[in-house]
Write a protein that holds these residues in place. Structure first.
Motif, mmCIF file in Angstrom:
data_model
loop_
_atom_site.group_PDB
_atom_site.id
_atom_site.type_symbol
_atom_site.label_atom_id
_atom_site.label_comp_id
_atom_site.label_asym_id
_atom_site.label_seq_id
_atom_site.Cartn_x
_atom_site.Cartn_y
_atom_site.Cartn_z
ATOM 1 N N VAL A 107 0.833 -1.189 0.000
ATOM 2 C CA VAL A 107 0.000 0.000 0.000
ATOM 3 C C VAL A 107 0.870 1.242 0.000
ATOM 4 O O VAL A 107 1.742 1.399 0.857
ATOM 5 C CB VAL A 107 -0.930 0.015 1.238
ATOM 6 N N ASP B 278 -6.547 7.399 2.899
ATOM 7 C CA ASP B 278 -6.483 5.975 3.210
ATOM 8 C C ASP B 278 -6.704 5.728 4.692
ATOM 9 O O ASP B 278 -7.279 4.717 5.083
ATOM 10 C CB ASP B 278 -5.124 5.414 2.778
ATOM 11 N N SER C 129 -9.300 3.135 5.788
ATOM 12 C CA SER C 129 -8.771 1.895 6.353
ATOM 13 C C SER C 129 -9.307 1.659 7.757
ATOM 14 O O SER C 129 -9.498 0.507 8.178
ATOM 15 C CB SER C 129 -7.236 1.912 6.363
ATOM 16 N N PHE D 190 -12.672 0.061 7.389
ATOM 17 C CA PHE D 190 -12.534 -1.292 6.855
ATOM 18 C C PHE D 190 -12.058 -2.256 7.944
ATOM 19 O O PHE D 190 -12.398 -3.437 7.921
ATOM 20 C CB PHE D 190 -11.561 -1.310 5.680
ATOM 21 N N ALA D 191 -11.262 -1.761 8.872
ATOM 22 C CA ALA D 191 -10.718 -2.619 9.927
ATOM 23 C C ALA D 191 -11.808 -3.168 10.835
ATOM 24 O O ALA D 191 -11.642 -4.226 11.448
ATOM 25 C CB ALA D 191 -9.689 -1.849 10.750
ATOM 26 N N ARG E 83 -10.775 -3.135 -0.595
ATOM 27 C CA ARG E 83 -9.552 -2.340 -0.472
ATOM 28 C C ARG E 83 -8.379 -3.294 -0.693
ATOM 29 O O ARG E 83 -8.178 -4.235 0.067
ATOM 30 C CB ARG E 83 -9.449 -1.697 0.902
ATOM 31 N N LEU F 21 -4.804 -4.684 -0.543
ATOM 32 C CA LEU F 21 -3.636 -4.547 0.334
ATOM 33 C C LEU F 21 -2.349 -4.953 -0.366
ATOM 34 O O LEU F 21 -1.297 -4.329 -0.176
ATOM 35 C CB LEU F 21 -3.816 -5.413 1.584
ATOM 36 N N TYR G 14 -9.349 1.022 -4.396
ATOM 37 C CA TYR G 14 -10.637 0.514 -3.920
ATOM 38 C C TYR G 14 -11.459 0.056 -5.117
ATOM 39 O O TYR G 14 -11.447 0.682 -6.172
ATOM 40 C CB TYR G 14 -11.390 1.598 -3.147
#
Length: 227
Positions: free
Chosen positions: A14, A22, A26, A29-30, A58, A60, A86
């Motif tokens: 990334v 991001d 991110s 998304f976590a 997303r 990685l 994305y």
């Protein structure tokens, strides 16, 4: 800029650019509830053309190709997606393209509905989603500009410069895609792409160390071709 060593090709991770964008994305998304299997193997589809849009991905690690099949059976490659990109942020209810892993791909995913609900109350997230959408639109415009170029040399040179820039402006680029993939992306035949790469090498502008690795020897002349 430091070039990559041929014996140790860089593995995509990334990028640190657009860190603020991001970071906002991110974080959400976590904590997402969706957890697709990872890594995806080469050829695995993250989604297919015509599938209902459900997940946003997303990337990685690794690279993903997106393409659409036209009514006459031809394939149009719409993009190559790298770490930090994305996928799935589409306006419609069905995917307009198929997205497949070009190799081992690690990706996070979350339900689009969950992402949209979070953005309603999180201004930073809403701003980040807007900026990611703008970036995707700009990439579509860049692709359209490549296709608008008249000559094969211009198209291939523009593709190499763009891909190098997306990998941090490196001089040696490892191409995760095949030459057929490149041909379907720039609107040429695979024979024309191969011939054009050979011509650029003969003219001292690139060094095609293999079918998957190209070193840019004269970036200025390549840029001049695309001016």
């Amino acid at each position: 800029m430091t070039a990559l060593r041929y014996s140790e090709p860089r593995q995509a991770v990334v990028p640190t650019s657009d860190a603020a964008i991001d970071g906002d994305l991110s974080a959400v998304f976590a904590t997402a509830t969706a957890a697709p299997r990872s890594p995806f193997a080469a050829g695995d589809a993250l989604f297919r053309q015509g599938d209902p849009v459900r997940l946003v991905y997303r990337i990685l690690r690794g690279a993903v190709i997106s393409y659409r099949l036209l009514s006459d059976g031809r394939r149009q490659v719409t993009g190559f997606h790298l770490p930090g990109d994305y996928l799935g942020l589409e306006a419609g209810v069905e995917h307009a393209t198929t997205a497949e892993a070009l190799g081992a791909v690690d990706a996070l995913a979350m339900e689009r509905s969950e992402l949209a609900a979070s953005a309603v109350t999180d201004i930073g997230l809403a701003r980040a989603l807007w900026q990611v959408s703008v970036r995707a639109f700009q990439r579509s415009e860049d692709h359209a500009l490549i296709l608008a170029r008249q000559g094969a040399t211009e198209r291939v040179a523009a593709f190499l410069l763009d891909f190098a820039q997306r990998n941090g402006g490196v001089l040696t680029i490892d191409l995760p895609m095949t030459r057929q993939d490149i041909a379907d992306h720039v609107g040429l035949t695979i024979h024309t792409v191969s011939r054009t790469l050979s011509q650029l090498q003969a003219q001292g502008m690139i060094e095609a160390r293999s079918s998957r690795q190209v070193r840019l020897l004269d970036r200025q002349r390549l840029e001049w071709l695309c001016a």
